[in-house]
Design an enzyme around this catalytic site. Structure first.
Site, PDB file in Angstrom:
ATOM      1  N   SER A   1       0.816  -1.208   0.000  1.00 24.93           N
ATOM      2  CA  SER A   1       0.000   0.000   0.000  1.00 24.93           C
ATOM      3  C   SER A   1       0.856   1.266   0.000  1.00 24.93           C
ATOM      4  CB  SER A   1      -0.968  -0.041   1.189  1.00 24.93           C
ATOM      5  OG  SER A   1      -1.950   0.939   1.086  1.00 24.93           O
TER       6      SER A   1
ATOM      7  N   ASP B   1      -5.806   2.232  -3.506  1.00 21.62           N
ATOM      8  CA  ASP B   1      -7.049   2.007  -2.765  1.00 21.62           C
ATOM      9  C   ASP B   1      -7.379   3.169  -1.836  1.00 21.62           C
ATOM     10  OD1 ASP B   1      -5.184   1.593  -0.765  1.00 21.62           O
ATOM     11  OD2 ASP B   1      -6.044  -0.297  -0.059  1.00 21.62           O
TER      12      ASP B   1
ATOM     13  N   ASP C   1      -2.407   6.336  -3.567  1.00 21.81           N
ATOM     14  CA  ASP C   1      -1.261   5.691  -2.933  1.00 21.81           C
ATOM     15  C   ASP C   1      -0.761   4.563  -3.832  1.00 21.81           C
ATOM     16  OD1 ASP C   1      -3.281   3.848  -2.504  1.00 21.81           O
ATOM     17  OD2 ASP C   1      -2.599   3.298  -0.505  1.00 21.81           O
TER      18      ASP C   1
END
EC number: 5.4.2.10
Length: 450
Positions: free
Chosen positions: A102, A247, A243
């Site tokens: 992430s 998400d 990012d």
């Protein structure tokens, strides 16, 4: 039962350091392939990744694990997390995998798993996988004639682009908007600019030159300074920062001001309530969302349901109580009418729809409430349980007593990093700064004494 591998968002760690090693990734593939090997049909997994250097290594390891368990592997390449969830359903796969850490730096990586319905796995299923990881899985390997096949799937970007475009109301185009977008040198570096351009916008893109080591590096939703500069430089109407796995999203308005997930959820909730598409008469957010959001919704007859931190908890509450808008202050925004997990690009499109329909500048559209002063600080730890120390417990109790009904205090360990997060909010900024500073000092002293 204590989790050994899975955190709040899958398995995560530094690449090539246990548990984020190719050996464990292969074993996760075998274990997950075994658990989802139900019935006599040919089983399949879809595997996506972001742009980290270690993604190739872990992708190959997971392909080896799944095929060893008799599962066909459909390899997607670099693609956003929400696209993996969507394609898991679209391709009728038994399980989906996203290899990503992430918003973390490139040295880290992670494994997120999705069920055939596109939702992240339940705690029970993750525990079943963990149990298998600790055992000899030789008996679960497929017979030679049943070993799975691996196939790289073409056209997956186009499928996600069309999916994202369909979430913008058909009577809305983005013509006349100059949009700066920061793709964080991550998974959306191709698809996000394409969606905006195909919908009619003039697009200025940064963070779209991944090299394996620059994902989230001074760019993206956790470092929006570069986007703020670009918005000012090109006089953009709006800036969109994603990012590394796309998400989550943060907006920069035309003045360069950062708009967080709380404000974005307020915009979407108010807009959807007006056109009677909001379900649950409110939204779902976490304990970290600002008290100002809660007051904004209450003033308009809507409710804010709070959950533990992590979009999986938000989604679980949304599913149980029939909400269709939820998310986190960090920019994870889940719109269940359009997907099963956070989708930064789709959330941004809903904001753009409001901007186009109202004809107002982003600074006016997205400033829906005045945030209550809020301070979040982190304490890095190397182990132990400082929150269980009596001195820390007393300091927390004293702080909660002082805040009483005039604010909130949230102290929790991070689920993805070795950190203790300390957040306080209230109407008195000076009081908040003093309380957080005091708690940081106490936790740090206990950490250093350990």
């Amino acid at each position: 039962m204590k989790r050994r591998y899975f955190g709040t968002d899958g398995i995560r760690g530094q690449s090539n350091i246990y548990p984020m090693t190719p050996d464990l990734a292969m074993r996760v593939g075998i274990a997950a392939g075994t658990i989802f090997h139900r019935g006599s049909h040919r089983h399949r997994v879809v595997i996506g990744k972001d742009t980290r250097l270690s993604g190739y290594m872990l992708e190959n390891a997971m392909v080896a694990g799944f095929t060893a368990a008799g599962v066909d592997a459909f390899v997607l390449g670099p693609i956003p997390t929400p696209a993996v969830a969507m394609l898991t359903r679209s391709l009728r796969a038994d399980i989906g995998v996203m290899i990503s850490a992430s918003h973390n730096p490139y040295e880290d990586n992670g494994i997120k798993l999705f069920g055939p319905d596109g939702y992240k796995l339940s705690d029970d299923l993750e525990m079943k996988i963990e149990d298998l990881l600790e055992k000899d899985m030789t008996a679960h390997l497929a017979k030679s004639e049943n070993i799975g096949r691996a196939k790289r799937v073409d056209g997956v970007h186009d499928r996600y682009i069309e999916h994202a475009k369909r979430t913008l109301p058909r009577d809305v185009t983005l013509q006349g908007l100059r949009i700066a977008i920061d793709c964080a040198n991550g998974a959306a570096y191709k698809v996000a600019p394409a969606v905006l351009w195909e919908l009619g916008a003039e697009v200025v893109t940064i963070g779209n030159e991944p090299n394996g080591t620059n994902i989230n590096l001074n760019c993206g939703s956790t470092s929006p300074v570069a986007l703020q500069k670009k918005v000012d430089e090109v006089r953009a109407d709006i800036g969109i920062a994603l990012d590394g796995d796309a998400d989550r999203v943060i907006i920069v308005d035309e003045t360069g001001t950062i708009i967080d997930g709380d404000q974005l959820m307020a915009v979407i909730a108010e807009s959807w309530a007006e056109n009677q598409s909001l379900r649950g008469n409110g939204i779902v957010a976490t304990v970290m969302s600002n008290l100002g959001l809660e007051r904004f919704l209450e003033d308009r007859g809507m409710a804010l349901a709070r959950t533990a931190v992590g979009d999986r908890h938000v989604v679980e509450h949304m599913r149980q109580h029939n909400f269709n808008v939820g998310g986190e202050q960090s920019g994870h925004i889940v719109l269940s009418d359009y997907g099963t997990t956070g989708d930064g690009l789709v959330a941004a499109l809903q904001i753009l729809a409001v901007v186009k329909r109202t004809g107002k500048p982003v600074s006016e559209v997205c400033r829906r409430f005045e945030p209550v002063p809020q301070l979040l600080r982190n304490v890095r730890i190397s182990g132990g349980k400082p929150l269980e120390d009596n001195q820390v417990r007393k300091a927390i109790a004293d702080a909660e007593s002082e805040l009483a009904r005039n604010g909130r205090l949230v102290i929790r360990p991070s689920g993805t990093e070795p950190l203790i997060r300390v957040m306080a909010e209230g109407d008195d900024r000076g009081q908040i700064e003093r309380i957080v500073g005091g708690l940081i000092d106490v936790i740090s002293s206990v950490r250093n004494a350990a």
